[in-house]
Scaffold this active site. Structure first.
Site, short mmCIF file in Angstrom:
data_model
loop_
_atom_site.label_atom_id
_atom_site.label_comp_id
_atom_site.label_asym_id
_atom_site.label_seq_id
_atom_site.Cartn_x
_atom_site.Cartn_y
_atom_site.Cartn_z
CG ASP A 47 -21.85 -70.00 56.06
OD1 ASP A 47 -22.03 -70.10 57.29
OD2 ASP A 47 -22.35 -69.12 55.35
CG ASP A 193 -24.62 -64.83 57.01
OD1 ASP A 193 -24.14 -65.34 55.97
OD2 ASP A 193 -24.50 -65.34 58.14
#
Ligand code: DX5
Ligand code: ZN
Length: 240
Positions: A47, A193
């Site tokens: 991320d 996600d």
């Protein structure tokens, strides 16, 4: 014919998990990664947050390049105006690179730019181009992009923080995306996600995603391998 080894591997392994590696004990990352590499895992999720597009700031190309692994590097860019930066992440070894629809005025030129770049890790893997949608972004905006992506990521949490609760309206939204992609007869991997844990992965699995990203739930407690094996088991045969 564009190289598709990475895409085909994920397609053949679906449904599967991409592990949010930033939830690992970063002081012990090498050991934890080696343990995970010994399992059926195919991809690790990075991320990337720039402190602008989302308040948090995490890692950049240098960190991604430093992580040595045979697993697919699944890079999720939560950065403002990615056009001038995507090349750096491909150079860092990204196999999958996902940009946010909300991160710039027109995402199409970025996706087209990515079509011209080869995978630096392994030419045969090809580069999987992804587009991500925040929970509030309507599905319709995806339609003009379906020819330019190999992956669609539906965020089940508001971007920028791990360990959040799964937003329930994601179920309906994901069903719309799935319907749109199948109606368009496109070969596109579908991913959810955020907020995927041991106690909710079974019902989420029934939505039919190819990839589920999970971070904090994998590294909760002492045994990430056991968490992963349990969640992969639930994903492949929910409630068994
Ligand atoms: C949120 C990120 C997610 C998140 C996943 O902006 O895109 O990948 O870190 O973490 P968990 O699994 O803890 O929700
Ligand atoms: Zn992510």
């Amino acid at each position: 014919m564009p190289a598709k080894k990475g895409f085909n591997l994920l397609r053949a392994s679906a449904p599967t998990i991409s592990v949010g590696i930033l939830s690992a004990d970063l002081m012990n990352l090498g050991t934890q990664l080696a343990l995970l590499e010994g399992t059926d895992l195919k991809a690790i999720h990075f991320d990337v947050m720039d402190g602008c597009s989302v308040p948090m700031m995490t890692v950049g190309p240098l960190f991604i390049k430093a992580v040595k692994t045979h697993l697919l590097k699944d890079v999720h860019l939560m950065i403002q105006d990615p056009m001038d930066k995507v090349g750096d992440y491909v150079d860092a070894g990204a196999d999958m690179i996902t940009v946010h629809l909300e991160s710039c005025k027109d995402i199409l030129p970025v996706l087209r730019e990515l079509r011209t770049i080869e995978n630096r890790n392994d030419l045969h893997r090809g580069l999987i181009r992804g587009v991500a949608l925040n929970p509030d972004t309507p599905v319709e905006v995806l339609e003009p992009l379906l020819n330019e992506v190999e992956l669609i990521v539906v965020l089940a949490v508001n971007p920028g923080v791990r360990g959040q609760a799964f937003i329930d309206s994601t179920r309906q939204k994901f069903a719309q995306v799935k319907e749109m992609v199948s109606a368009a007869k496109k070969e596109i991997l579908l991913c959810i996600d955020g907020g995927v844990r041991r106690d909710n992965i079974a019902p989420i699995a029934k939505l039919g995603a190819d990839i589920l990203v999970s971070g904090s739930a994998i590294f909760a407690g002492e045994n990430p391998v056991e968490n992963l094996r349990f969640m992969l088991g639930e994903l492949r045969s929910p409630g068994s």
